[in-house]
Write an enzyme that holds these catalytic residues in place. Structure first.
Site, PDB file in Angstrom:
ATOM      1  N   ASN A   7     -34.906  65.464 -56.434  1.00 55.04           N
ATOM      2  CA  ASN A   7     -35.263  66.229 -55.106  1.00 55.04           C
ATOM      3  C   ASN A   7     -36.349  65.369 -54.448  1.00 55.04           C
ATOM      4  O   ASN A   7     -37.466  65.719 -55.241  1.00 55.04           O
ATOM      5  CB  ASN A   7     -35.649  67.774 -55.486  1.00 55.04           C
ATOM      6  CG  ASN A   7     -36.392  68.155 -54.300  1.00 55.04           C
ATOM      7  OD1 ASN A   7     -36.179  67.905 -53.090  1.00 55.04           O
ATOM      8  ND2 ASN A   7     -36.695  69.404 -54.590  1.00 55.04           N
ATOM      9  N   LYS A   9     -37.907  65.840 -51.867  1.00 58.29           N
ATOM     10  CA  LYS A   9     -38.895  66.601 -50.868  1.00 58.29           C
ATOM     11  C   LYS A   9     -39.214  65.699 -49.797  1.00 58.29           C
ATOM     12  O   LYS A   9     -38.192  65.085 -49.208  1.00 58.29           O
ATOM     13  CB  LYS A   9     -40.145  66.932 -51.706  1.00 58.29           C
ATOM     14  CG  LYS A   9     -39.888  67.720 -53.172  1.00 58.29           C
ATOM     15  CD  LYS A   9     -40.804  68.494 -53.679  1.00 58.29           C
ATOM     16  CE  LYS A   9     -40.643  68.973 -55.182  1.00 58.29           C
ATOM     17  NZ  LYS A   9     -41.387  69.785 -55.674  1.00 58.29           N
ATOM     18  N   HIS A  92     -34.889  76.733 -53.211  1.00 59.33           N
ATOM     19  CA  HIS A  92     -35.832  76.251 -53.889  1.00 59.33           C
ATOM     20  C   HIS A  92     -37.344  77.075 -53.609  1.00 59.33           C
ATOM     21  O   HIS A  92     -37.473  77.538 -52.749  1.00 59.33           O
ATOM     22  CB  HIS A  92     -36.466  74.715 -53.342  1.00 59.33           C
ATOM     23  CG  HIS A  92     -37.072  73.986 -54.085  1.00 59.33           C
ATOM     24  ND1 HIS A  92     -38.693  74.217 -54.284  1.00 59.33           N
ATOM     25  CD2 HIS A  92     -36.809  72.839 -55.215  1.00 59.33           C
ATOM     26  CE1 HIS A  92     -39.076  73.368 -54.994  1.00 59.33           C
ATOM     27  NE2 HIS A  92     -38.029  72.536 -55.705  1.00 59.33           N
ATOM     28  N   GLU A  94     -40.007  76.218 -53.178  1.00 61.56           N
ATOM     29  CA  GLU A  94     -40.959  75.813 -52.001  1.00 61.56           C
ATOM     30  C   GLU A  94     -40.408  76.705 -50.822  1.00 61.56           C
ATOM     31  O   GLU A  94     -41.159  77.126 -49.826  1.00 61.56           O
ATOM     32  CB  GLU A  94     -41.163  74.355 -51.962  1.00 61.56           C
ATOM     33  CG  GLU A  94     -42.035  73.921 -52.960  1.00 61.56           C
ATOM     34  CD  GLU A  94     -41.895  72.411 -53.383  1.00 61.56           C
ATOM     35  OE1 GLU A  94     -41.192  71.651 -52.786  1.00 61.56           O
ATOM     36  OE2 GLU A  94     -42.181  72.216 -54.516  1.00 61.56           O
ATOM     37  N   GLU A 164     -36.079  77.108 -62.437  1.00 63.00           N
ATOM     38  CA  GLU A 164     -37.247  76.275 -62.071  1.00 63.00           C
ATOM     39  C   GLU A 164     -38.447  77.355 -62.108  1.00 63.00           C
ATOM     40  O   GLU A 164     -38.759  78.024 -61.278  1.00 63.00           O
ATOM     41  CB  GLU A 164     -37.267  75.525 -60.894  1.00 63.00           C
ATOM     42  CG  GLU A 164     -36.111  74.473 -60.773  1.00 63.00           C
ATOM     43  CD  GLU A 164     -36.450  73.691 -59.659  1.00 63.00           C
ATOM     44  OE1 GLU A 164     -36.452  72.404 -60.113  1.00 63.00           O
ATOM     45  OE2 GLU A 164     -36.661  73.940 -58.174  1.00 63.00           O
ATOM     46  N   GLY A 170     -44.358  70.636 -60.171  1.00 58.21           N
ATOM     47  CA  GLY A 170     -45.379  69.817 -59.734  1.00 58.21           C
ATOM     48  C   GLY A 170     -46.790  69.753 -60.087  1.00 58.21           C
ATOM     49  O   GLY A 170     -47.834  69.422 -59.707  1.00 58.21           O
ATOM     50  N   SER A 210     -41.481  69.795 -63.743  1.00 58.48           N
ATOM     51  CA  SER A 210     -42.317  68.645 -64.339  1.00 58.48           C
ATOM     52  C   SER A 210     -41.584  67.986 -65.561  1.00 58.48           C
ATOM     53  O   SER A 210     -42.154  67.363 -66.346  1.00 58.48           O
ATOM     54  CB  SER A 210     -43.536  69.305 -65.026  1.00 58.48           C
ATOM     55  OG  SER A 210     -44.721  69.711 -63.918  1.00 58.48           O
TER      56      SER A 210
HETATM   57  C1  PEP Z   1     -38.812  70.818 -58.104  1.00 60.20           C
HETATM   58  O1  PEP Z   1     -39.112  70.346 -56.754  1.00 60.20           O
HETATM   59  O2  PEP Z   1     -37.489  71.069 -57.960  1.00 60.20           O
HETATM   60  C2  PEP Z   1     -39.321  69.969 -59.099  1.00 60.20           C
HETATM   61  C3  PEP Z   1     -38.888  70.477 -60.399  1.00 60.20           C
HETATM   62  O3  PEP Z   1     -40.456  69.418 -59.042  1.00 60.20           O
HETATM   63  P1  PEP Z   1     -41.318  68.416 -60.283  1.00 60.20           P
HETATM   64  O4  PEP Z   1     -40.278  67.687 -60.996  1.00 60.20           O
HETATM   65  O5  PEP Z   1     -42.189  67.524 -59.521  1.00 60.20           O
HETATM   66  O6  PEP Z   1     -42.107  69.564 -60.927  1.00 60.20           O
END
Ligand code: PEP
Length: 262
Positions: A7, A9, A92, A94, A164, A170, A210
């Site tokens: 992803n 973003k 997601h 976000e 998630e 992040g 992460s």
């Molecule tokens: C995500 O946004 O789906 C995600 C898992 O981000 P990150 O790997 O940066 O934590």
């Protein structure tokens, strides 16, 4: 087989997106892993061109509920299909937190993707406050149920879930394989209740939050973790490919353990 989805973003430029796609496409992929990448909308075309003829799938980060009309700034699932997208991320965290997407909106977006012939990747996950309050299982069960209610087992074959935890996205703070494994089991149990036990057994559930090359193998070695949704680390081709490689290694070590046990 592990599925690894990048992803991207809201990062990069057209040329940077093209370079990244080219670098990923030129990497050597081990057997036993499938990759896809979700670039920002304006770069779908350029990235799609770089991925043409490879096994790497093109995905989008969200889609509109509606098919077409006076919805300034929105992008429909049908438009994404016409760009060659095979998958779209919906729900997601976000989008849920910053753009106020409710469970109801997520369910509608999931159906919009299905309508357009695109396979949805549905994100679920609790916040830190919800985990601290001991409500993580209840929250994820609610999100899964709201998204999948009314769908049949055949339709479920097209859907991927992504667990998630918001506190891991992040932040550099990855869920332990035990924490993730337990939540995948909870999500799977909900699929069993809402759809069928068969659908629950078959559904692909990714972990996200992460994920890095050095924590992927332990996650993939955990029963019920079928791959990863990767944010930050997917912006570097070397890291993304190393995650794919370590996912295969992790799954292989899980399988050899399972064979030893039986
Ligand atoms: C995500 O946004 O789906 C995600 C898992 O981000 P990150 O790997 O940066 O934590």
């Amino acid at each position: 087989v592990q599925l690894i989805v990048g992803n991207w973003k809201m990062h990069g430029t057209r040329s940077r997106a093209r370079e990244l796609a080219k670098a990923i496409a030129s990497g050597k992929l081990p057997a036993g892993v499938m990759l896809s990448v979700a670039p920002p909308f304006p770069f779908l075309d350029a990235v799609g061109q770089e991925l043409a003829g490879t096994s790497i799938g093109l995905a989008a980060q969200t889609c509109a509920v509606e098919k077409e009309g006076a919805f300034t700034g929105e992008v429909s699932a049908e438009m994404l299909a016409s760009m060659g997208c095979m998958q779209v991320i919906v729900g997601h965290s976000e989008r849920r937190a910053l753009f106020h997407e409710t469970d109801e909106v997520v369910a509608k977006k999931l159906r919009a993707a299905l309508r357009a012939g695109i396979n949805p990747i549905v994100c679920v996950g609790e916040t830190l406050a919800e985990r601290d309050a001991g409500r993580h299982e209840e929250v994820v069960a609610r999100q899964v149920k709201a998204a999948l209610d009314g769908l049949d087992a055949k339709t479920l074959e097209r859907i991927v879930l992504a667990y998630e935890p918001v506190w891991a996205i992040g932040t550099g703070r990855v869920a332990t394989p035990e924490q993730a494994g337990a939540m995948h089991a909870r999500a799977r149990a909900t699929v069993s209740e809402v759809v069928t036990p068969g659908a629950a057994k078959a559904v692909v559930i990714l972990y996200g939050g992460s994920v890095k090359p050095d924590n992927m193998a332990a996650l993939a070695a955990t029963p019920g973790i079928d791959g990863a949704l990767v944010g930050g680390a997917s912006l570097d081709a070397k890291n993304f490919l190393a995650i794919a490689e370590n996912a295969v290694k992790g799954e292989a070590s899980r399988k050899s353990l399972e064979t030893k046990r039986t």
